[in-house]
Design an enzyme around this catalytic site. Structure first.
Site, PDB file in Angstrom:
ATOM      1  N   ASP A   1       0.849  -1.196   0.000  1.00 16.77           N
ATOM      2  CA  ASP A   1       0.000   0.000   0.000  1.00 16.77           C
ATOM      3  C   ASP A   1       0.881   1.242   0.000  1.00 16.77           C
ATOM      4  OD1 ASP A   1      -2.325   1.740   0.334  1.00 16.77           O
ATOM      5  OD2 ASP A   1      -3.348  -0.085   1.004  1.00 16.77           O
TER       6      ASP A   1
ATOM      7  N   HIS B   1      -2.689   3.071  -4.862  1.00 15.82           N
ATOM      8  CA  HIS B   1      -2.118   2.727  -3.545  1.00 15.82           C
ATOM      9  C   HIS B   1      -0.678   2.241  -3.713  1.00 15.82           C
ATOM     10  CE1 HIS B   1      -5.509   3.474  -0.943  1.00 15.82           C
ATOM     11  NE2 HIS B   1      -6.318   2.796  -1.732  1.00 15.82           N
TER      12      HIS B   1
ATOM     13  N   GLU C   1      -9.601   2.695  -5.579  1.00 20.44           N
ATOM     14  CA  GLU C   1      -9.165   4.060  -5.282  1.00 20.44           C
ATOM     15  C   GLU C   1      -7.934   4.484  -6.092  1.00 20.44           C
ATOM     16  OE1 GLU C   1     -10.789   4.443  -0.732  1.00 20.44           O
ATOM     17  OE2 GLU C   1      -8.868   3.448  -0.968  1.00 20.44           O
TER      18      GLU C   1
END
Ligand code: ACM
Ligand code: ZN
Length: 546
Positions: A200, A273, A337
């Site tokens: 991440d 990410h 995202e």
């Protein structure tokens, strides 16, 4: 008349008390499909014999598991493990029998005064039968020479095949020893899929030998935000945070999980990410950097460049090593995202869109995921991704993890793609589980135990034909606000116990009251094994009001 009423009341009272007593006596979580208790007990002592009907190593290991358990809990010496087909008096028989038509992961458990028999078509069913048997033994750790096990006939199998629990080790690293504990507790609850969130923005946590900088640079962030993301003034702790799993660690974790019939599904996030990856290999971003592992939470504009060939070559190198380490059919590729601003401004990304006739950046993300899917499929594996992978077109063989509500799952199942349900509303175990004023700081939300228990993984909107694409559900444990293993446990239990019953037990036999009652015993077991938990629902009302 009065006398009749009185005696009826007495009978009713006795019936209620004895049924309470019986269910107290055998408290199994998740509740089995069917159970009838009989009179009397089997008495397990070091004189009992342990029989297996096959030389299969997996079955022998399950017998050894029983020995380890009774030693650890009751200091009872090892039972000798013998081969035998007939369960004699005083014996515990662990029996693999493919001919009895016992369902996948299911088992039959029979306890009489004379003997115990656990039977299953496969070793995983025997393992779950053994877990149930453990729950029929006293929950406290104390030296006893005779363990009384209530006579019962149990038939059991799971409702769903994906009974998942996730752990984010990127926002806060968690040591390998804790991952082992996490797996132990999953096994106790018959959960079978561990989603290991390994990469991440805030840290890359898995050694990749071809790209050593991923961990040398990418596993370290300079400092971490203190307090909540939405606090007015951001304060940082001025302390580097780091940690990663070597490939040897990963092999140990995968083996430990397999011994508990748990599949480890690794997640390698792409294309978003990605700040930790970019901090180590800035040439994989659109701007070329420099980049830094994130020190706060959220979503960041810098993502992997979809226009550069080397991005895909690099990721294929990562996937090669990941596939060699994890036998899981599913490889999680993230996909959530991923802002599109850098792609919009990047000449290489725009060129890719022209070359591939892609109408917008959502289709470019779809191109990215589909290209990685082709590579992963070519290695005999299947991708799973967060529901954003639906945007711009779903990769042909991809499974979807529905997290932004149930819509993604409904859409994917409607397209006959497999789905794991993890809607934030019911499955995010990083959400508050009680009063914000008294609970430790959390990301937000409100998901108390009863809400998790009430979750139904098959959305009503799905036809019966499409409902079969729902593989199950999963609790997600993001660690922005969870700094320690103890706190992870506090957030996860007992909510993961509620989820285990959602995923294992028949829908029509579930009942929150009965669950809470059975959990009283389970909590004694938590205390025995040193599992931290949130006591909110188990504190006596009077104490609660104090
Ligand atoms: C997610 O919670 N970003 C999948
Ligand atoms: Zn680019």
């Amino acid at each position: 008349m009065m006398k009749f009423i009185k005696s009826s009341l007495t009978v009713m009272f006795i019936t209620i008390i004895s049924s309470l007593f019986a269910s107290n006596e055998v408290s199994i979580v998740p509740a089995p499909v069917s159970m009838t208790t009989g009179k009397g007990y089997f008495s397990l002592s070091s004189r009992s014999s342990l029989l297996i009907n096959t030389g299969d190593k997996a079955v022998k290991d399950i017998a050894s598991f029983l020995n380890k358990h009774i030693k650890e809990f009751y200091n009872l010496s090892n039972l000798t493990i013998e081969n035998g087909a007939i369960a004699g008096k005083g014996s515990i028989m662990i029996k693999l029998d493919k001919g009895r038509g016992i369902k996948p992961e299911g088992y039959e458990l029979s306890v009489t005064r004379d003997n115990i028999e656990i039977c299953a078509s496969n070793p995983n069913g025997l393992f779950y039968g053994m877990q149930t048997l453990f729950q029929m033994m006293p929950p406290e750790k104390k030296e006893i020479s005779k363990i009384k096990i209530k006579c019962a006939e149990i038939e059991d199998y799971p409702r769903f095949s994906w009974r998942g629990l996730h752990l984010d080790v990127c926002r806060h690293f968690m040591p390998k020893e804790f991952v082992f504990k996490y797996l132990d507790y999953m096994a106790m609850h018959k959960l079978n899929t561990f989603h290991f969130h390994l990469t991440d923005d805030q840290g890359w946590r898995i050694e990749i030998k071809k790209y050593p900088l991923l961990t040398e640079i990418g596993s370290v962030r300079s400092e971490t935000l203190v307090g909540h993301y939405y606090d007015k003034n951001s304060v940082y702790d001025n302390t580097p945070h780091s940690g990663f799993f070597t490939q040897e660690d990963i092999r140990e974790i995968v083996k430990y999980a397999a011994e508990r019939y748990i599949t480890v599904v690794p997640e390698i996030e792409m294309p978003g990410h990605a700040l930790a990856l970019l901090s180590a290999y800035p040439e994989l971003g659109c701007t070329g950097g420099p980049y830094k592992s994130a020190t706060k939470w959220g979503v960041f504009d810098d993502v992997m460049c979809a226009g550069k060939e080397k991005t895909f070559e690099f990721l294929e190198g990562v996937i090669d090593e990941v596939i060699a380490l994890f036998p899981s059919t599913y490889i999680h590729v993230g996909g959530d995202e991923c802002p599109k601003v850098r792609w919009h401004d990047c000449p290489l990304c725009q060129q890719r869109m022209k070359d591939e006739s892609l109408a917008n950046e959502h289709q470019l993300q779809s191109y990215f995921v589909q290209r990685m899917e082709r590579y992963i499929n070519s290695k005999g594996r299947i991708i799973i991704g967060w529901d954003e992978i639906l945007e711009g077109g779903l990769a042909p063989n991809a499974a979807v993890m529905s997290w932004r509500g149930e819509e993604g799952g409904i859409s994917a199942a409607g397209q006959q793609h497999y789905v794991v349900m993890t809607p934030g509303s019911h499955c995010y175990l990083d959400y508050y589980q009680g009063n914000k004023e008294t609970e430790p700081l959390a990301i937000g939300g409100y998901t108390p135990l009863e809400k998790v228990y009430g979750y139904e993984p098959v959305p009503a909107a799905l036809s019966a034909d499409n409902a079969k694409y729902i593989m199950g559900a999963q609790g997600n444990v993001w660690t922005e606000y969870i700094l320690t293993p103890d706190h992870v446990e506090y957030m996860v239990y007992p909510r993961a116990a509620a989820l285990s019953e959602v995923l294992w037990s028949p829908k029509e036999s579930r009942g929150y009251k009965s669950f809470l009652q059975r959990m009283n015993t389970m909590i004694k077991r938590y205390k025995s094994v040193g599992l931290n938990y949130c006591p909110n629902e188990f504190v006596k009302k009077t104490e609660k009001n104090d």
